[in-house]
Design an enzyme around this catalytic site. Structure first.
Site, mmCIF file in Angstrom:
data_model
loop_
_atom_site.group_PDB
_atom_site.id
_atom_site.type_symbol
_atom_site.label_atom_id
_atom_site.label_comp_id
_atom_site.label_asym_id
_atom_site.label_seq_id
_atom_site.Cartn_x
_atom_site.Cartn_y
_atom_site.Cartn_z
ATOM 1 N N GLY A 14 0.831 -1.206 0.000
ATOM 2 C CA GLY A 14 0.000 0.000 0.000
ATOM 3 C C GLY A 14 0.857 1.244 0.000
ATOM 4 O O GLY A 14 1.664 1.454 -0.885
ATOM 5 N N ASP A 15 0.691 2.067 1.029
ATOM 6 C CA ASP A 15 1.449 3.311 1.132
ATOM 7 C C ASP A 15 2.416 3.267 2.318
ATOM 8 O O ASP A 15 2.746 4.282 2.901
ATOM 9 C CB ASP A 15 0.510 4.500 1.259
ATOM 10 C CG ASP A 15 -0.341 4.461 2.520
ATOM 11 O OD1 ASP A 15 -0.420 3.394 3.163
ATOM 12 O OD2 ASP A 15 -0.927 5.501 2.871
ATOM 13 N N GLU A 16 2.882 2.065 2.654
ATOM 14 C CA GLU A 16 3.755 1.891 3.807
ATOM 15 C C GLU A 16 5.163 1.485 3.374
ATOM 16 O O GLU A 16 5.335 0.590 2.540
ATOM 17 C CB GLU A 16 3.171 0.823 4.744
ATOM 18 C CG GLU A 16 1.806 1.208 5.270
ATOM 19 C CD GLU A 16 1.098 0.064 5.973
ATOM 20 O OE1 GLU A 16 1.516 -1.107 5.815
ATOM 21 O OE2 GLU A 16 0.128 0.342 6.680
#
Length: 116
Positions: free
Chosen positions: A68-70
């Site tokens: 994801g955005d991690e």
């Protein structure tokens, strides 16, 4: 390869006076970027973020996208825990750089947690 590097660094740091830090980054409002600009722009943002982080890391440090955005950053060999904050601040400064090569109209921030 992130897990292998982390395991190797944890083992290497057991008998030393040096510190090992792991920084965990979560991009702020990334879902809004995908919703407003589409997934192609979202993918371009992720690539820009990874490159920006990679550009400020020192030899032996590693960044990986967890999903994801991690993102996570391994910061080995620190003389003290306070040095982890310096790396986090450098990453935050990189996000504040207006020449971040992000697609037009896109701004991105991040929240960072640190484990030592």
């Amino acid at each position: 390869s992130f897990n292998e590097k982390l395991e190797a660094e944890l083992t290497a740091h057991l008998d030393t006076e040096r510190c090992l830090a792991v920084l965990f980054l979560d991009l702020d409002r990334f879902k809004e970027i995908n919703d407003l600009f589409g997934h192609l722009v979202g993918d371009a943002v992720l690539q820009c973020v990874a490159e920006k982080i990679r550009s400020i890391l020192k030899p032996g440090q590693m960044v990986a996208r967890l999903g994801g955005d991690e993102f996570a950053v391994i910061v080995p060999g620190l003389p003290s825990a306070s040095y982890a904050t310096r790396t986090a601040e450098a990453i935050l400064d990189a996000f504040n750089d207006t020449g971040a090569n992000l697609p037009a109209g896109v701004t991105i921030g991040t929240s960072i947690g640190i484990a030592v």
